[in-house]
Design a protein around this motif. Sequence first.
Motif, short mmCIF file in Angstrom:
data_model
loop_
_atom_site.label_atom_id
_atom_site.label_comp_id
_atom_site.label_asym_id
_atom_site.label_seq_id
_atom_site.Cartn_x
_atom_site.Cartn_y
_atom_site.Cartn_z
N LYS A 75 -4.40 -2.15 -9.40
CA LYS A 75 -3.79 -0.93 -8.88
C LYS A 75 -2.70 -1.27 -7.85
O LYS A 75 -1.61 -0.71 -7.89
CB LYS A 75 -4.88 -0.05 -8.25
CG LYS A 75 -4.35 1.20 -7.56
CD LYS A 75 -5.47 1.99 -6.90
CE LYS A 75 -5.80 1.43 -5.55
NZ LYS A 75 -6.73 2.24 -4.75
N TYR A 76 -2.98 -2.22 -6.98
CA TYR A 76 -2.01 -2.61 -5.96
C TYR A 76 -0.81 -3.32 -6.57
O TYR A 76 0.32 -3.11 -6.14
CB TYR A 76 -2.67 -3.50 -4.90
CG TYR A 76 -3.38 -2.70 -3.84
CD1 TYR A 76 -2.79 -2.45 -2.60
CD2 TYR A 76 -4.65 -2.21 -4.07
CE1 TYR A 76 -3.46 -1.72 -1.64
CE2 TYR A 76 -5.33 -1.48 -3.11
CZ TYR A 76 -4.72 -1.23 -1.89
OH TYR A 76 -5.38 -0.50 -0.95
N GLU A 78 0.31 -2.93 -9.63
CA GLU A 78 1.07 -1.91 -10.35
C GLU A 78 1.86 -1.05 -9.37
O GLU A 78 3.01 -0.72 -9.60
CB GLU A 78 0.12 -1.04 -11.16
CG GLU A 78 0.83 -0.09 -12.10
CD GLU A 78 -0.16 0.66 -12.97
OE1 GLU A 78 -0.31 1.89 -12.74
OE2 GLU A 78 -0.75 0.03 -13.87
N LYS A 79 1.21 -0.66 -8.26
CA LYS A 79 1.88 0.15 -7.25
C LYS A 79 3.09 -0.59 -6.68
O LYS A 79 4.15 -0.01 -6.49
CB LYS A 79 0.90 0.48 -6.12
CG LYS A 79 1.46 1.47 -5.11
CD LYS A 79 0.62 1.70 -3.86
CE LYS A 79 -0.86 1.66 -3.97
NZ LYS A 79 -1.54 1.93 -2.70
N ASN A 82 6.11 -0.62 -8.96
CA ASN A 82 6.74 0.70 -9.14
C ASN A 82 7.57 1.12 -7.93
O ASN A 82 8.15 2.19 -7.92
CB ASN A 82 5.68 1.78 -9.41
CG ASN A 82 5.05 1.63 -10.77
OD1 ASN A 82 5.70 1.15 -11.69
ND2 ASN A 82 3.81 2.05 -10.91
N GLN A 83 7.59 0.30 -6.90
CA GLN A 83 8.36 0.67 -5.69
C GLN A 83 9.76 0.16 -5.76
O GLN A 83 10.14 -0.73 -6.38
CB GLN A 83 7.66 0.11 -4.45
CG GLN A 83 6.36 0.79 -4.19
CD GLN A 83 5.70 0.32 -2.90
OE1 GLN A 83 6.28 -0.38 -2.10
NE2 GLN A 83 4.46 0.72 -2.72
#
Length: 83
Positions: A75-76, A78-79, A82-83
């Motif tokens: 999750k981290y 992927e996050k 996406n930034q």
Amino acid sequence: MLRIDYEIERIFCEVMGVDKSEISDNVNFSDIESWDSLRHVILIGNIEKTFSIKFETDDIIAMETLGTIKKIVKKYIEKGSNQ
């Protein structure tokens, strides 16, 4: 994602002092005698350093199984992408 799983498992085994054959995604702190609060903190620090991420406290507390750790790390990652 296989590389991520491999790295998390490698770090986990190194920190907990267990063999890969002793772990699965369902393994939790009560299954591994060496998985105490200090080793949990070391595990988190090593994962953060390896993947250049910084966990929030709620996620650290939620890391009760190896499978959950993998999901949270992904999750981290992927996050971050996406930034």
